[in-house]
Design an enzyme around this catalytic site. Structure first.
Site, short mmCIF file in Angstrom:
data_model
loop_
_atom_site.label_atom_id
_atom_site.label_comp_id
_atom_site.label_asym_id
_atom_site.label_seq_id
_atom_site.Cartn_x
_atom_site.Cartn_y
_atom_site.Cartn_z
N GLY A 1 66.90 30.53 20.43
CA GLY A 1 67.59 29.27 19.94
C GLY A 1 68.80 28.86 20.37
CB THR A 2 71.86 31.20 21.65
OG1 THR A 2 71.30 31.20 22.99
CG2 THR A 2 71.40 32.19 20.69
CG MET B 1 59.38 32.38 27.01
SD MET B 1 60.54 32.46 28.39
CE MET B 1 60.08 33.97 29.02
CG ASN C 1 63.69 25.21 32.28
OD1 ASN C 1 63.63 25.59 31.26
ND2 ASN C 1 63.34 26.22 33.24
CG HIS D 1 65.79 29.85 35.94
ND1 HIS D 1 64.38 30.30 35.60
CD2 HIS D 1 65.89 30.57 37.05
CE1 HIS D 1 64.05 31.27 36.38
NE2 HIS D 1 64.93 31.53 37.15
C1 GRF Z 1 67.96 31.49 28.14
O1 GRF Z 1 68.72 32.48 28.95
C2 GRF Z 1 67.11 30.59 29.47
O2 GRF Z 1 67.91 30.71 30.59
C3 GRF Z 1 65.97 31.27 29.42
O3 GRF Z 1 65.57 31.75 28.11
C4 GRF Z 1 66.88 31.83 27.43
C5 GRF Z 1 66.81 31.43 26.11
O4 GRF Z 1 67.53 31.82 25.19
N1 GRF Z 1 65.13 30.31 30.01
P1 GRF Z 1 67.99 30.93 23.98
O5 GRF Z 1 66.61 30.82 23.28
O6 GRF Z 1 68.31 29.67 23.98
O7 GRF Z 1 68.68 31.96 22.90
#
Ligand code: GRF
Length: 186
Positions: A14-15, A88, A105, A107
């Site tokens: 969730g960063t 995911m 989204n 990516h």
């Molecule tokens: C990110 O690197 C995003 O590109 C990918 O999953 C990761 C999620 O990171 N789809 P976070 O949960 O937001 O820290």
């Protein structure tokens, strides 16, 4: 400024969510987060909802009833944009239909290169000279919707997958909030 109601879907740390959330404090930022959705009960990011008192919805990956209920909640809360941030799962077709053009989204690759999973591995194998991230609209075709924005950096041979990930996530955090501003600029 009238801010749009937005929901962020997560499955992990969730960063990206946290970063968007920090920007919502800005008066001129175009959205507010009205609902956090997770499909992973172990996700670290789930705590963010408690900490910032944002409504939270959890459902199991294949729970169709859960998905229908979620759709209902999103309508009631007048959510006009869904941001996938490390979510995911594939968004079901009927869900996409209800929010056509309103799901975005992030990516970790320079799309259209390296769609799907394991992008860091693919970048290494391919000996790519540049690596980056992309925000895009979500359509039925995986990682193929219209691109909103991209950021990139030069890779170096000694960068392993972990380094690539750290560097990519750092620029992701700028990319996501800038993309939200771009979407609502006009
Ligand atoms: C990110 O690197 C995003 O590109 C990918 O999953 C990761 C999620 O990171 N789809 P976070 O949960 O937001 O820290």
């Amino acid at each position: 400024m009238v801010k749009r109601n937005c929901s962020v879907f997560i499955s992990g740390q969730g960063t990206n969510l946290l970063n968007i959330l920090k920007h919502t404090r800005d008066y001129n930022f175009p959205i507010n987060i009205k609902l956090i959705v997770s499909n992973n009960y172990k996700a670290k990011g789930n705590n963010i909802s408690k900490k910032y008192s944002i409504p939270f919805y959890f459902f199991k990956k294949k729970d169709l009833r859960g998905t229908n209920q979620l759709l209902h909640i999103l309508k009631i809360k007048r959510i006009s944009l869904i941001c996938l941030a490390g979510y995911m799962s594939i968004i079901p077709k009927y869900f996409l239909k209800s929010f056509r053009g309103k799901i975005i989204n992030i990516h970790p690759s320079l799309l259209p290169k390296h769609k799907g999973l394991n992008t860091y591995k693919k970048v290494k194998l391919n000996k790519d000279k540049r690596m980056g991230c992309t925000t895009h609209y979500v359509t039925e075709k995986l990682d193929s919707g219209k691109i909103i924005n991209q950021k990139w950096f030069y890779t170096e041979q000694q960068f392993d997958e972990d380094v690539l990930k750290i560097r990519t996530q750092k620029i992701e955090h700028n990319l996501y909030f800038q993309s939200l501003i771009k979407i609502y600029r006009n």
